[in-house]
Design a protein around this motif. Structure first.
Motif, short mmCIF file in Angstrom:
data_model
loop_
_atom_site.label_atom_id
_atom_site.label_comp_id
_atom_site.label_asym_id
_atom_site.label_seq_id
_atom_site.Cartn_x
_atom_site.Cartn_y
_atom_site.Cartn_z
N MET A 1 -9.88 24.09 -16.80
CA MET A 1 -10.62 25.22 -17.34
C MET A 1 -11.25 26.08 -16.27
O MET A 1 -11.58 27.21 -16.54
N LEU A 2 -11.40 25.58 -15.03
CA LEU A 2 -11.96 26.36 -13.93
C LEU A 2 -10.88 26.62 -12.88
O LEU A 2 -9.93 25.86 -12.76
N PRO A 3 -11.05 27.69 -12.09
CA PRO A 3 -10.07 27.97 -11.03
C PRO A 3 -9.93 26.82 -10.04
O PRO A 3 -10.92 26.16 -9.69
N SER A 4 -8.72 26.59 -9.58
CA SER A 4 -8.45 25.45 -8.70
C SER A 4 -9.17 25.56 -7.36
O SER A 4 -9.63 24.55 -6.82
N ASP A 5 -9.32 26.78 -6.80
CA ASP A 5 -10.03 26.90 -5.53
C ASP A 5 -11.51 26.55 -5.70
O ASP A 5 -12.11 25.91 -4.84
N TYR A 6 -12.08 26.91 -6.82
CA TYR A 6 -13.47 26.59 -7.11
C TYR A 6 -13.64 25.09 -7.32
O TYR A 6 -14.61 24.49 -6.84
N LYS A 7 -12.69 24.46 -8.01
CA LYS A 7 -12.76 23.00 -8.22
C LYS A 7 -12.67 22.27 -6.88
O LYS A 7 -13.38 21.28 -6.68
N LEU A 8 -11.84 22.76 -5.97
CA LEU A 8 -11.75 22.16 -4.64
C LEU A 8 -13.07 22.30 -3.90
O LEU A 8 -13.54 21.35 -3.26
N LEU A 9 -13.69 23.44 -3.99
CA LEU A 9 -15.00 23.65 -3.37
C LEU A 9 -16.03 22.70 -3.98
O LEU A 9 -16.81 22.07 -3.26
N ALA A 10 -15.99 22.55 -5.30
CA ALA A 10 -16.92 21.65 -5.99
C ALA A 10 -16.68 20.19 -5.61
O ALA A 10 -17.64 19.41 -5.53
N ASP A 11 -15.43 19.82 -5.35
CA ASP A 11 -15.13 18.45 -4.93
C ASP A 11 -15.62 18.18 -3.51
O ASP A 11 -15.82 17.03 -3.14
N SER A 12 -15.81 19.24 -2.73
CA SER A 12 -16.18 19.11 -1.33
C SER A 12 -17.69 19.19 -1.07
O SER A 12 -18.16 18.68 -0.07
N TYR A 13 -18.42 19.86 -1.97
CA TYR A 13 -19.85 20.10 -1.75
C TYR A 13 -20.62 19.89 -3.04
O TYR A 13 -20.14 20.23 -4.12
N PRO A 14 -21.87 19.39 -2.95
CA PRO A 14 -22.67 19.21 -4.17
C PRO A 14 -23.16 20.55 -4.73
O PRO A 14 -23.04 20.83 -5.90
N SER A 15 -23.72 21.39 -3.92
CA SER A 15 -24.17 22.76 -4.23
C SER A 15 -24.23 23.50 -2.91
O SER A 15 -24.36 22.88 -1.85
N LEU A 16 -24.19 24.82 -2.96
CA LEU A 16 -24.19 25.61 -1.73
C LEU A 16 -25.18 26.76 -1.84
O LEU A 16 -25.34 27.34 -2.91
N ALA A 17 -25.79 27.08 -0.70
CA ALA A 17 -26.62 28.27 -0.59
C ALA A 17 -26.04 29.09 0.56
O ALA A 17 -25.79 28.57 1.64
N PHE A 18 -25.80 30.35 0.29
CA PHE A 18 -25.25 31.26 1.30
C PHE A 18 -26.37 32.18 1.76
O PHE A 18 -26.87 32.98 0.98
N GLY A 19 -26.74 32.01 3.05
CA GLY A 19 -27.89 32.73 3.56
C GLY A 19 -29.10 32.32 2.76
O GLY A 19 -29.21 31.19 2.28
N ASP A 20 -29.99 33.23 2.58
CA ASP A 20 -31.14 32.95 1.71
C ASP A 20 -31.02 33.79 0.44
O ASP A 20 -32.01 34.23 -0.11
#
Length: 136
Positions: A1-20
């Motif tokens: 149901m979600l894009p595969s590139d996003y799922k790969l990112l989710a499998d690699s990191y718990p959550s992300l912050a870009f800059g502040d």
């Protein structure tokens, strides 16, 4: 149901912050549908869609072709998938500014993030993002 590139990112990191500025959270495995239908974000988005002055009506997910939030900013902006394409890997990004602006990016979420951090993206009035990423 979600894009595969996003799922790969989710499998690699718990959550992300870009800059502040931009925060990307991910659903827990098996909880994708509940995450996608988070009522709080979708209620806010429904109000914004109703108030949007765009040539094409906008609707929140799960309406057919609805906008699905995948990130937020610390300023209250939403980063959304436009789910009108034939499948999740074809979804493009829409940015909904708290100030009422709507912008469309022709790529997916991960490419959007890469372009945002590298400085290759036209910021449409959003602040520049410092080129550091924090996983938490």
């Amino acid at each position: 149901m979600l894009p595969s590139d996003y799922k790969l990112l989710a499998d690699s990191y718990p959550s992300l912050a870009f800059g502040d500025f931009l925060c990307v959270g991910f659903p827990n495995p098996g909880q994708e549908r509940a995450w996608a239908e988070d009522s709080e974000d979708l209620e806010v988005l429904a109000e914004w869609c109703a108030d949007a002055e765009t040539s094409t009506p906008l609707y929140p997910f799960p309406a057919p072709g609805g906008l699905l939030p995948w990130a937020t900013s610390n300023e209250g902006d939403y980063f959304l998938w436009n789910t009108t394409a034939s499948g999740p890997d074809e979804w493009t990004v829409t940015v909904a500014s708290r100030s009422g602006g709507w912008w469309h990016y022709t790529g997916g979420a991960v490419q959007f993030l890469a372009d945002l951090v590298s400085g290759a993206l036209d910021l449409w009035g959003l602040p520049p993002v410092r080129p550091w990423v924090e996983a938490f």
